[in-house]
Design an enzyme around this catalytic site. Structure first.
Site, PDB file in Angstrom:
ATOM      1  N   GLU A   1       0.827  -1.220   0.000  1.00 26.23           N
ATOM      2  CA  GLU A   1       0.000   0.000   0.000  1.00 26.23           C
ATOM      3  C   GLU A   1       0.858   1.266   0.000  1.00 26.23           C
ATOM      4  O   GLU A   1       0.367   2.356   0.293  1.00 26.23           O
ATOM      5  CB  GLU A   1      -0.960   0.026   1.210  1.00 26.23           C
ATOM      6  CG  GLU A   1      -1.934  -1.136   1.305  1.00 26.23           C
ATOM      7  CD  GLU A   1      -3.004  -1.171   0.205  1.00 26.23           C
ATOM      8  OE1 GLU A   1      -2.973  -0.310  -0.692  1.00 26.23           O
ATOM      9  OE2 GLU A   1      -3.849  -2.089   0.256  1.00 26.23           O
TER      10      GLU A   1
ATOM     11  N   HIS B   1     -12.794  -3.299   3.036  1.00 27.19           N
ATOM     12  CA  HIS B   1     -11.354  -3.574   3.177  1.00 27.19           C
ATOM     13  C   HIS B   1     -10.811  -3.075   4.519  1.00 27.19           C
ATOM     14  O   HIS B   1     -10.376  -3.875   5.340  1.00 27.19           O
ATOM     15  CB  HIS B   1     -10.606  -2.942   1.987  1.00 27.19           C
ATOM     16  CG  HIS B   1      -9.118  -3.121   2.038  1.00 27.19           C
ATOM     17  ND1 HIS B   1      -8.271  -2.815   1.010  1.00 27.19           N
ATOM     18  CD2 HIS B   1      -8.295  -3.554   3.036  1.00 27.19           C
ATOM     19  CE1 HIS B   1      -7.021  -3.081   1.344  1.00 27.19           C
ATOM     20  NE2 HIS B   1      -7.014  -3.522   2.573  1.00 27.19           N
TER      21      HIS B   1
END
Ligand code: 13P
Ligand code: ZN
Length: 240
Positions: free
Chosen positions: A111, A206
Site C-alpha cells: 500500500e 477492506h
C-alpha cells in the site's frame, strides 16, 4: 524524538492492532516520516537496492526518509522486531523513486502508493502530521457492507451519532471510498482526494487509513471511529 523512539512507537501500535483483531496475517501497514529525526549515520547509509520508480512524482517528499512495514510482514512480528519486519526508505532527490537503505532489503508495504501520496500531501500542507496507518478494524469494515451507509455523509452521520467523542476527536470525519483494488494507484488517488478533507478514509469492504502527528495519534483516530462502529453494530437494526 530519536527516530528509534518513533519506530518503537510503531512497534507498540502494531502490537495493539494485533490484540484488537484488526491485523490478521499480514493485514494492515504503517508508514512514518522520520526525516527530522534521522542522524548522520543513517543519512550516510548506501542503498541496499537499486531505485524503485514511483508511479507518480512526489516532489514534496523528495530526499525524505520513511520507516515502512514490510510487504507480507505481520503486525504481531513487527511488534517484537520492527527492523526485521520493516525497512527505512529514502525518496530520491527528484521525488520519482525510492531506495531501501536499512536495515535489510525488505520490500515496503504493497500500500506504499496510498501512504506516500498521503505523505506528499502532508509534507506540503500539514507538516506536523508524520504518520499514516492502514488497518482492518472489524466493525468499520462491517458497516462498509451496509448499502445505505456507503457514502461519506451517511457514514459520518451514523458514526458521529453513536458517542460524543467521535465528533470531538474526529471532527472532519471519515471519507468513504468505494471499493478499489488493494495496492492500486486508483486506491491511492481516491484516498488522496478524501484525506485532504477528512481525518481518515474508509476503504469499502477492506479497511481504514488514518493520519496522525505520530503513530499513536493515528491509532487513536481509528480506535475512536471503530468504537462508534462497534456501538452501531450492537444495535440489532443494522443487520435488518
Ligand atoms: P502488506 O502486507 O503489503 O502491507 O499488505 C497488507 C494489506 O493490508 C494490504 O491492504
Ligand atoms: Zn489492507
Amino acid at each position: 524524538m530519536l527516530f528509534t523512539d518513533t519506530i518503537n512507537m510503531c512497534a507498540e501500535v502494531a502490537g495493539m492492532l494485533w490484540q484488537r483483531g484488526w491485523a490478521e496475517r499480514n493485514g494492515g501497514n504503517l508508514v512514518v516520516n522520520i526525516t527530522e529525526d534521522v542522524d548522520e549515520n543513517i543519512r550516510r547509509l548506501p542503498p541496499l537496492t537499486t531505485p524503485t520508480v514511483l508511479d507518480t512524482k512526489l516532489e514534496n517528499i523528495s530526499g525524505m526518509y520513511f520507516y515502512c512495514k514490510g510487504s507480507g510482514c505481520r503486525m504481531r512480528d513487527l511488534a517484537r522486531k520492527p527492523m526485521d519486519n520493516g525497512c527505512i526508505i529514502r525518496i530520491g532527490a527528484d521525488g520519482s523513486s525510492y531506495e531501501i537503505i536499512a536495515c535489510k532489503p525488505i520490500q515496503p508495504t504493497s500500500e506504499l502508493p496510498s501512504h506516500l501520496a498521503i505523505h506528499n500531501h502532508l509534507a506540503a500542507n500539514r507538516p506536523e502530521m508524520k504518520a499514516s496507518l492502514h488497518t482492518h478494524p472489524t466493525e468499520l469494515v462491517a458497516l462498509s457492507h451496509v448499502e445505505n451507509l456507503c457514502n461519506t455523509e451517511q457514514m459520518n452521520k451514523t458514526l458521529w451519532a453513536m458517542i460524543p467523542e467521535t465528533r470531538l476527536f474526529c471532527p472532519k470525519g471519515v471519507g468513504f471510498l468505494p471499493y478499489a483494488e488493494p495496492g492500486s494507484i486508483e486506491l491511492a488517488a481516491g484516498t488522496l482526494k478524501l484525506i485532504e478533507q477528512h481525518d481518515a478514509v474508509l476503504w469499502e469492504k477492506h479497511g481504514v487509513i488514518a493520519v496522525g502527528s505520530d503513530m499513536m495519534d493515528a491509532f487513536d483516530t481509528v480506535d475512536i471511529l471503530n468504537k462508534a462502529a462497534q456501538i452501531r453494530c450492537a444495535i440489532p437494526s443494522v443487520i435488518a
